[in-house]
Design an enzyme around this catalytic site. Structure first.
Site, PDB file in Angstrom:
ATOM      1  N   CYS A 143      -4.270  -1.035  -2.141  1.00  0.00           N
ATOM      2  CA  CYS A 143      -4.393   0.418  -2.254  1.00  0.00           C
ATOM      3  C   CYS A 143      -5.259   0.716  -3.468  1.00  0.00           C
ATOM      4  CB  CYS A 143      -3.009   1.037  -2.416  1.00  0.00           C
ATOM      5  SG  CYS A 143      -3.047   2.815  -2.712  1.00  0.00           S
ATOM      6  N   ASN A 144      -6.313   1.463  -3.258  1.00  0.00           N
ATOM      7  CA  ASN A 144      -7.222   1.787  -4.359  1.00  0.00           C
ATOM      8  C   ASN A 144      -6.555   2.696  -5.384  1.00  0.00           C
ATOM      9  OD1 ASN A 144     -10.283   0.958  -3.646  1.00  0.00           O
ATOM     10  ND2 ASN A 144      -9.068   1.253  -1.814  1.00  0.00           N
ATOM     11  N   ASP A 153       0.860  -1.186   0.000  1.00  0.00           N
ATOM     12  CA  ASP A 153       0.000   0.000   0.000  1.00  0.00           C
ATOM     13  C   ASP A 153       0.895   1.234   0.000  1.00  0.00           C
ATOM     14  OD1 ASP A 153      -2.296   1.677   0.345  1.00  0.00           O
ATOM     15  OD2 ASP A 153      -1.955   1.715   2.499  1.00  0.00           O
ATOM     16  N   SER A 154       0.289   2.366  -0.266  1.00  0.00           N
ATOM     17  CA  SER A 154       1.039   3.626  -0.188  1.00  0.00           C
ATOM     18  C   SER A 154       1.485   3.895   1.254  1.00  0.00           C
ATOM     19  CB  SER A 154       0.166   4.781  -0.669  1.00  0.00           C
ATOM     20  OG  SER A 154      -1.028   4.834   0.096  1.00  0.00           O
ATOM     21  N   HIS A 190      -8.053   3.274   3.832  1.00  0.00           N
ATOM     22  CA  HIS A 190      -8.092   3.975   5.127  1.00  0.00           C
ATOM     23  C   HIS A 190      -9.516   4.100   5.675  1.00  0.00           C
ATOM     24  CE1 HIS A 190      -4.006   5.367   4.433  1.00  0.00           C
ATOM     25  NE2 HIS A 190      -4.015   6.006   5.590  1.00  0.00           N
ATOM     26  N   TYR A 209      -0.381   8.813  -1.853  1.00  0.00           N
ATOM     27  CA  TYR A 209      -0.318   8.676  -3.306  1.00  0.00           C
ATOM     28  C   TYR A 209      -1.552   9.330  -3.956  1.00  0.00           C
ATOM     29  CZ  TYR A 209       3.296   4.939  -3.204  1.00  0.00           C
ATOM     30  OH  TYR A 209       4.452   4.202  -3.055  1.00  0.00           O
ATOM     31  N   GLY A 210      -2.580   9.502  -3.136  1.00  0.00           N
ATOM     32  CA  GLY A 210      -3.892   9.922  -3.669  1.00  0.00           C
ATOM     33  C   GLY A 210      -3.915  11.270  -4.349  1.00  0.00           C
ATOM     34  N   GLU A 269      -6.023   8.411  10.064  1.00  0.00           N
ATOM     35  CA  GLU A 269      -4.716   8.209  10.718  1.00  0.00           C
ATOM     36  C   GLU A 269      -4.685   8.814  12.116  1.00  0.00           C
ATOM     37  OE1 GLU A 269      -1.353   9.032   8.285  1.00  0.00           O
ATOM     38  OE2 GLU A 269      -1.929   7.482   6.855  1.00  0.00           O
ATOM     39  N   CYS A 285     -11.069   3.374  -0.555  1.00  0.00           N
ATOM     40  CA  CYS A 285      -9.749   3.720  -0.011  1.00  0.00           C
ATOM     41  C   CYS A 285      -9.561   2.843   1.223  1.00  0.00           C
ATOM     42  CB  CYS A 285      -9.710   5.193   0.380  1.00  0.00           C
ATOM     43  SG  CYS A 285      -8.212   5.658   1.263  1.00  0.00           S
TER      44      CYS A 285
END
Ligand code: DGL
Length: 265
Positions: free
Chosen positions: A73-74, A10-11, A186, A42-43, A152, A184
Site C-alpha cells: 500500500c503506497n 494493504d488498506s 489500485h 486510508y488515502g 473497484e 497506488c
C-alpha cells in the site's frame, strides 16, 4: 524460517495486484494476505490513524510467523514505514523505494509524474525519495481520489473514467513527463484509461513489478527463499460485504470467493 509464509498487507484489496505478482515471480513461496476492508480507504486519513491501523495489520501477520512483510500500500508506505520497521523483527519491503529506483532508471528526460491517493501525494514521500537520489529530476504530482472507487467498480474501459483520467492528468501531461509512477496499488486496474490519457510516449510504472523484484533480492540476500513444495495461500479481510469477493477476484485475476476469510484485528 525460510519456509514460513510471506506476509503482505494493504488498506484493502489493491495489494492483491502485488500478491498476484509475488505468486508469478516467486512460485515457491506461501503467503498470507490481509486487507483492511472494514476501514479502507486510508488515502484520506491522517498519518496517526494510518500508522495505528498499519501496526495492527503488522501485528496480525507477525503473530502468524511470517518471514517478511510486504507493505503493498503506497499510503501506508508513505506514512508509516519507519514505525513498521521499528517493530518488525523480520525484513520489511515497501512499494515506494523500489518504484522510485525503477522510475529514476527509466526516465530519459528527467521528468517524472507521480499519481496517488491524497495522503501519498500530500505527504510528498515520492518527491522526497526521488530528489534524494537525483535532485535534478522534475516531478509533477497529482492526487486522483476518484481512481480508487473507479478501479473497484471495474470501470477501466468506461468513458467516464477516460474523461476523469484526462482531467486529473492534464498537469502531469503538460509537464512533459516521460515516466509516470502509479503510486497506488489500485491503479493498475485503470491502466488502459491512464495510458490513453498520457499517450504512448509515457512509461507507466506500477507497484507490483519493482516491489517483487526487490522482495526477491531481499529474500535471497537473507537466505530466506523457500524450498518447500507445499504452498499455502491465505487471504484475510476485516469485513466481507458480498462485493469484496467480486472486486478481490478481479484484482487478483482469479476467483477468491471461497478463499477469503473475515478476521477481527
Ligand atoms: N491501496 C492504497 C494505496 O496503495 C489505496 C487505497 C486507500 O486509499 O486505502 O495507496
Amino acid at each position: 524460517m525460510r519456509n514460513n509464509p510471506i506476509g503482505i498487507f494493504d488498506s484493502g484489496i489493491g495489494g492483491l495486484t502485488v500478491a498476484k505478482e509475488i505468486i508469478k515471480q516467486l512460485p515457491n513461496e506461501s503467503l498470507i494476505y490481509i486487507g483492511d476492508t472494514a476501514r479502507v480507504p486510508y488515502g484520506t486519513r491522517s498519518k496517526e490513524i494510518v500508522t495505528k491501523f498499519a501496526l495492527e495489520l503488522v501485528d496480525f501477520l507477525l503473530r502468524r510467523k511470517v518471514k517478511c512483510l510486504v507493505v503493498a500500500c503506497n499510503t501506508i508506505s508513505a506514512y508509516a514505514l519507519s514505525e513498521i520497521k521499528k517493530v518488525s523483527p523480520v525484513p520489511v519491503v515497501d512499494v515506494l523505494q523500489p518504484v522510485v529506483d525503477r522510475a529514476i532508471k527509466t526516465t530519459k528526460n528527467k521528468k517524472i509524474g507521480v499519481i496517488g491517493t491524497q495522503g501519498t501525494i500530500q505527504n510528498r514521500a515520492y518527491d522526497l525519495a526521488i530528489k534524494k537520489l537525483d535532485p535534478k529530476i522534475k516531478i509533477v504530482s497529482c492526487a486522483c481520489p476518484l481512481f480508487v472507487p473507479m478501479a473497484e467498480e471495474g470501470l477501466n474501459h468506461h468513458q467516464a473514467t477516460k474523461l476523469i483520467a484526462r482531467e486529473y492528468l492534464s498537469d502531469v501531461i503538460g509537464g512533459g513527463i516521460d515516466t509516470l509512477i502509479l503510486g497506488c496499488t489500485h491503479y493498475p486496474l485503470l491502466d488502459e484509461a491512464i495510458r490513453e490519457a498520457v499517450g504512448k510516449g509515457v512509461i507507466l510504472i506500477d507497484s507490483a513489478g519493482p516491489t517483487v523484484t526487490e522482495l526477491k533480492k531481499v529474500l535471497s540476500e537473507k537466505n530466506l527463499l523457500s524450498n518447500n513444495p507445499y504452498l499455502k495461500y491465505e487471504f484475510f479481510v476485516t469485513d466481507v460485504p458480498e462485493r469484496v469477493y467480486q472486486v478481490a477476484s478481479r484484482f487478483f485475476g482469479s476467483d477468491l470467493k471461497d478463499k477469503i476469510r473475515k478476521v477481527t484485528l
